[in-house]
Design a protein around this motif. Sequence first.
Motif, mmCIF file in Angstrom:
data_model
loop_
_atom_site.group_PDB
_atom_site.id
_atom_site.type_symbol
_atom_site.label_atom_id
_atom_site.label_comp_id
_atom_site.label_asym_id
_atom_site.label_seq_id
_atom_site.Cartn_x
_atom_site.Cartn_y
_atom_site.Cartn_z
ATOM 1 N N HIS A 230 -49.328 -3.929 49.090
ATOM 2 C CA HIS A 230 -48.663 -2.627 49.205
ATOM 3 C C HIS A 230 -49.382 -1.749 50.229
ATOM 4 O O HIS A 230 -48.743 -1.074 51.052
ATOM 5 C CB HIS A 230 -48.647 -1.915 47.851
ATOM 6 N N MET A 231 -50.696 -1.755 50.195
ATOM 7 C CA MET A 231 -51.470 -0.943 51.135
ATOM 8 C C MET A 231 -51.244 -1.398 52.572
ATOM 9 O O MET A 231 -51.084 -0.576 53.485
ATOM 10 C CB MET A 231 -52.955 -1.010 50.777
ATOM 11 N N LEU A 234 -47.771 -0.276 53.759
ATOM 12 C CA LEU A 234 -47.755 1.157 54.043
ATOM 13 C C LEU A 234 -48.614 1.489 55.264
ATOM 14 O O LEU A 234 -48.302 2.409 56.027
ATOM 15 C CB LEU A 234 -48.232 1.934 52.812
ATOM 16 N N THR A 253 -50.332 5.047 47.142
ATOM 17 C CA THR A 253 -49.771 3.698 47.046
ATOM 18 C C THR A 253 -49.441 3.358 45.598
ATOM 19 O O THR A 253 -48.358 2.844 45.291
ATOM 20 C CB THR A 253 -50.767 2.664 47.609
#
Length: 399
Positions: A230-231, A234, A253
Motif C-alpha cells: 500500500h505504501m 501511494l 496509509t
Amino acid sequence: MNLINGLKAVYYTSLLYLRVLFSLMTPGTAIWNLFQNRKGKINLISRDLICDSETLISLPKCGKPLDGFTNALCPFLPTFLLDNDQYWKQRRDAFSIANSIINQRILENSFEFKLESKKGNILWDIFEIIAKISFQLVFNRMPTEDEFNDIYPGLLDINKIIKRFTSKPDLQARQALYDRTLILIKQNENDFVFHDSKEFYTMNEIHQVSSIAEDFLTTISVQCTDLVCHMLLLYSKYPNDFHDNIENSIHETLRLYPLTDLWTRQPYGKQRGWIASVVQLNRNGWTQPDEFISQRWDTNDHPPLMSWGFDIRRCPAQKLATGVSQLVFENILRGGDFWIRPARNFEHERTFPYGCQVCIGYGEIPSDANSWTFDGKFRMQCRRWLCEKLRMIDQNELN
C-alpha cells in the motif's frame, strides 16, 4: 423490536447482502459505500452495524474477540481469536515478552535484501522478503534452505486464502509449517525470543506453535506485506509526502487501507452482537475521507485511527508491524533512483485481489512504464468474486 424497526432491519440487511453479493467489494468496503458518514448504529436482523468510532468506543467494555474462527488460519489458534480466558492471557503475556525483544532487533540488526526490477505482481516478492525477515526477528538468524522450504509454503497458503486467491487450505503445507515450528521451539536456540521464558514453555503445544507460527511469522509476513505494498502504491502518487514525514504517511496509509476488513463481536450480557467496517470507521467523520492527505496527522483534530483495534482487544503488534514495514519500505527506496508505476488497468484495493501489479525499477524509467497493462484481470475478478463469497460463508461475516 417493533414492527417498523423490524422492517427497517430487514431492509438494511437485504440492502447490504445484495450489495456484497452482486459486487466485487469486500463487506467492509460495501458498508462504507452504502452508509458513508452515517452515525450511531443501524439495526440489522441479527446484530447491529456500528458506523462510527465514537459509537464503537462508547460500547460497554468486553473482552470477547473481534473476529470469528476461519479456515484461513487452521490448524493454528491465533491470540486475537481466543476468548478472554487463561490461554488468551498466557499468550498475551508471551507476546509482550517477544515483542520487546523483536522491536529491539528491528533497531539493531541489519537486513540484507533487494527488491529486483520487475513488471508484474510484486506482492509475493515482498511477501517472501518479509517472511525471511520475520524468521530472522524471531530466531535472530536467517532460515536454512530446509527450514524455509518447510515454513514458507504454509505462510503463503494462509495469505492466499486471506487474499481470496483460493478458498481451500493446503493442509499438507500447513502441517509442514506446524512441524518445523515445533522442531525450532524444541531446539530452543540461545537467540530464540523465548529462550529464557518459562511462561512460554509452560503453555501446551498448540499454543506454543500458534504463538510462533501465527502470532509472529504469519502476522508479520501478511500484515507487513500489505502495508508495504500500500505504501509503495501511494508513494507512486505522493513521493514527497513519504519523504517529508514517513510516520504521517504510514498513518494515512492505514487509514485508507486498514489491514482488517470487518470486526465482529458476538452478543454479550444484554448487548446485541455487532459488526463494524474498519474501512468505514477510518473514513467516517474525516474531511475528504477518500483522499490521501498525510498532513492531516499534523494535528489531533480528527477521529482516532481504528486500524489496530480498541479497548482490551487493541492489537499489541502496532509498533512491531509499522517498524518492520518502515524498515522494508525505506530499504527499497534506498536502492538508488527508485521508481514505481502501477499498471494502467490496476485498481488499488485493500485486499490486493489482483496482486500488486506494478512496474518497478531503479534509474531511468522506460517509455512503456506508464502504459502497460497486466493480463488475466477478468479471470482474477471471477475467482475473487467466488472466493470472497466462500470466505463470507466460512467466517459468518454477515450472519
